[in-house]
Structures are given as structure tokens and as C-alpha cells.
Design an enzyme around this catalytic site. Sequence first.
Site, PDB file in Angstrom:
ATOM      1  N   ALA A 125       0.834  -1.202   0.000  1.00  0.00           N
ATOM      2  CA  ALA A 125       0.000   0.000   0.000  1.00  0.00           C
ATOM      3  C   ALA A 125       0.866   1.247   0.000  1.00  0.00           C
ATOM      4  O   ALA A 125       1.328   1.710   1.045  1.00  0.00           O
ATOM      5  CB  ALA A 125      -0.925  -0.009   1.217  1.00  0.00           C
ATOM      6  N   SER A 133       2.751   8.427  -8.938  1.00  0.00           N
ATOM      7  CA  SER A 133       4.170   8.394  -9.272  1.00  0.00           C
ATOM      8  C   SER A 133       4.987   9.276  -8.331  1.00  0.00           C
ATOM      9  O   SER A 133       6.156   8.991  -8.049  1.00  0.00           O
ATOM     10  CB  SER A 133       4.372   8.846 -10.721  1.00  0.00           C
ATOM     11  OG  SER A 133       3.688   7.985 -11.609  1.00  0.00           O
ATOM     12  N   GLU A 356       2.939  -0.085 -12.079  1.00  0.00           N
ATOM     13  CA  GLU A 356       4.397  -0.273 -12.029  1.00  0.00           C
ATOM     14  C   GLU A 356       5.136   0.830 -12.803  1.00  0.00           C
ATOM     15  O   GLU A 356       6.185   0.598 -13.396  1.00  0.00           O
ATOM     16  CB  GLU A 356       4.793  -1.649 -12.583  1.00  0.00           C
ATOM     17  CG  GLU A 356       4.512  -2.797 -11.643  1.00  0.00           C
ATOM     18  CD  GLU A 356       5.586  -2.976 -10.588  1.00  0.00           C
ATOM     19  OE1 GLU A 356       6.616  -2.279 -10.637  1.00  0.00           O
ATOM     20  OE2 GLU A 356       5.383  -3.813  -9.702  1.00  0.00           O
ATOM     21  N   GLY A 357       4.563   2.014 -12.812  1.00  0.00           N
ATOM     22  CA  GLY A 357       5.178   3.140 -13.514  1.00  0.00           C
ATOM     23  C   GLY A 357       4.523   3.379 -14.855  1.00  0.00           C
ATOM     24  O   GLY A 357       4.544   2.515 -15.735  1.00  0.00           O
ATOM     25  N   THR A 358       3.916   4.545 -15.028  1.00  0.00           N
ATOM     26  CA  THR A 358       3.226   4.867 -16.280  1.00  0.00           C
ATOM     27  C   THR A 358       4.217   5.000 -17.439  1.00  0.00           C
ATOM     28  O   THR A 358       5.437   5.067 -17.238  1.00  0.00           O
ATOM     29  CB  THR A 358       2.466   6.195 -16.132  1.00  0.00           C
ATOM     30  OG1 THR A 358       3.433   7.237 -15.893  1.00  0.00           O
ATOM     31  CG2 THR A 358       1.472   6.140 -14.982  1.00  0.00           C
TER      32      THR A 358
END
Length: 382
Positions: A125, A133, A356-358
Site C-alpha cells: 500500500a 508516481s 508499475e510506472g506509467t
Amino acid sequence: MMDFALTDEQRDLRDVARAFVTKELLPLEDGFLRGGADRLPREREHELRAKARSFGFWGLSTPEPYGGMDLPALTQALIHIELARTCVPFRFGGQADNILYAATAAQQEEYLKPTIAGERLGCFALTEPDAGSDVAAIRTTARPDGTDWVVRGQKTFISNGDDADYAIVIAATDPGATAFLVDRAAGWTSSPIPTMGSWHRPATLFFDDVRVPGDKVLGEVGAGFDLAGRWVGKGRHVISAHCVGIAERCLSMAVGYAGLRRAFGRPIGDNQAIQWMIADSETELEAGRWLALRAAWDVDRGADARHSAAMAKLYCTGMVGRVVDRALQIHGGMGYTRELPLESWYRAVRAMRIYEGTDEIQRLILSRDLLRGHTRIGGHLA
């Protein structure tokens, strides 16, 4: 130099994984798709994991002292490619978030080992409504109260958040941020978030002055962001491999259908429009495959894999969306139905460009590396 030839062990494990998917998972697709479910029944999932363990798949990345296989990242990538060839949402057991290996001996007995054994389910979480981000913007706080901590705030888009019986919570403290192991029984609640694709089952978590004992601090007070860095981004090369597996299956389906489906007296594969979609998909898939395997190879050789993993995730998550779209287009109306897994993948893969990161974060990582003076020599950052 990278050796592109697979070892006998890698080839054998890949083939066993392929056999497991073909024998145990692909036959479940029809009922899964027609039933409109978003997950396997818990009993069926446990049964499949037991079968997978008999095939030898348990704890792919888990260290051997904890009963896992501790496979090289490249070997894991090959296995994940095979597992992704089905839309049945199944993962091999014996895994735990790598951040848990920072736990004390007592915490490992209470959280890590039961999670590996499948007896407990946790969630990580970190993300909040106003902190995605930009993790430094988190507003969930933990204040000391005697020997305890009191956690207050909200987390959102937490994978497995509605099913987990404990959460690894990153909360702002003085100083910095700290990671806590917080049992659901301590009082936090959750609410599922309906999404376009349902594989990841995200949820919002609510912490309303939840009291956490001092021995539930994970790692050191104030070191939460450093610990979070062990988890965030570590799955990018795995996601890339998963994209490759989905794209392989979709392209195979498109090629098969183009040879069978006839229109105006001939197979639709005779049409240049279809041929170009197939050719473009094959080219992009091959590029994605090597980017994914390259990132895994960097992990295995002990290199800083953040750059290659960012490239792989950026490209592969876009690639799989384009391949699925073309495959669905080639199948026409049939591709839009729940008779085939294409419409399910069409919805599901869109999320891969976000979690997991754009895409934008991957581009930031790549451009920042280069603009800070790194150069590429012989294919490596220097």
C-alpha cells in the site's frame, strides 16, 4: 556479450511450463470466458497451484532457504511468457513481496513464511488519491503513541487490497516515511474499485487511527522510501515478459483465423490489409521479446537494470495493445465476443501502461539517464 542460445535447463523449464499451460489452463478458458468470472474459485486456484508444484514450479524468485527455486530472471521471463498465453488469471505460488525480506526474524515467521506458503495474503500500500508516481506526496501519516504507532489515511489502487489479510503500508513519519506491517484485524477496511479490466482487483484502503504495535515497523523508522524502492519497478521486466506471452498467443490466433476465414471466395489472409497487420505484429513482437529478455539478462548479470527494464516496459506494454487490437480486428465480430479471450485481453492490457510506472514515468527515467550524461556504449549504459 549476451548469448542468445538457451541453456538445456532453460529450454526444459520453458517446455514444462508450456505443457502445464496447455494441459491445465487452456481447457479452462471456455468456461471462464462464458461464465464472466474475473477470477478462479479459491479451491480451484489452490488445486492448480498444487499441480504446478508437482510440475516443479513453486517460488520462481524465492530464495532456496525459503523453499523457492531462486531462478535466474531470464529463466523466469521465459516461464512468464508461457504462463501469459492464457487469459485464465493464474500465478504460480510460493512468492512474497521482496520488501518482506527486510523483515526481522519474528516478522518473517508471522508474515513472510506464511505468505510464501500461501497461508496469508498481503498487499503493498503506497499509492494514494493524490500520490501516485510522486510518492513523496503521500499524506497517510503514522504518529508515535507510546510504544505504538497510529496510522491515519487512505491508499488506493492497491492490488489484492480487498482480499489481503495484511498490508505493507508506507506512511509519512518524522523523519521521512516508514513501512509498517498492518494486519486487517487491526481495523483497516477496504473497498473494491470497479475497473475496465478486472484481473488486478484494485481496492481503496482506509486507515482511521489504526493502532500498530512498534514491533510491526518493517526495516528502520524513516527508511520507508528506500524499502519501497526494492519493490517499485522490480516487476517491470516480468510485466514485459507477460506482454510478450499475450502477444504471441494473439498473433498465433490471428494467423490461424486468417487462413481459415473465407470472404469473397478466398481466405482473408490473402488480402494485403490482413498480411500487413500480421507482419507488423510479428516485427513488433520480436522487438519486444528481445527487450524483455535483455532486461532480465541485465538483472542476472548484476547490472543496473532500471534503464533496460524501463525501455522494455514502455515498449512491450504498448506493443501488446497494438497486437491485441489487430488480432481482434482480424477476427471481426467474433473477436469482440466472449467466445475468445481477445476482448478480455483488449481490456486488461490497457492497465499495463499505468501500473508499475506509467509510460510517462518510463520516458522520464530513460531521458533523465541520457540527459545526465550517460551514453550508450556497445548497447550498455556507461
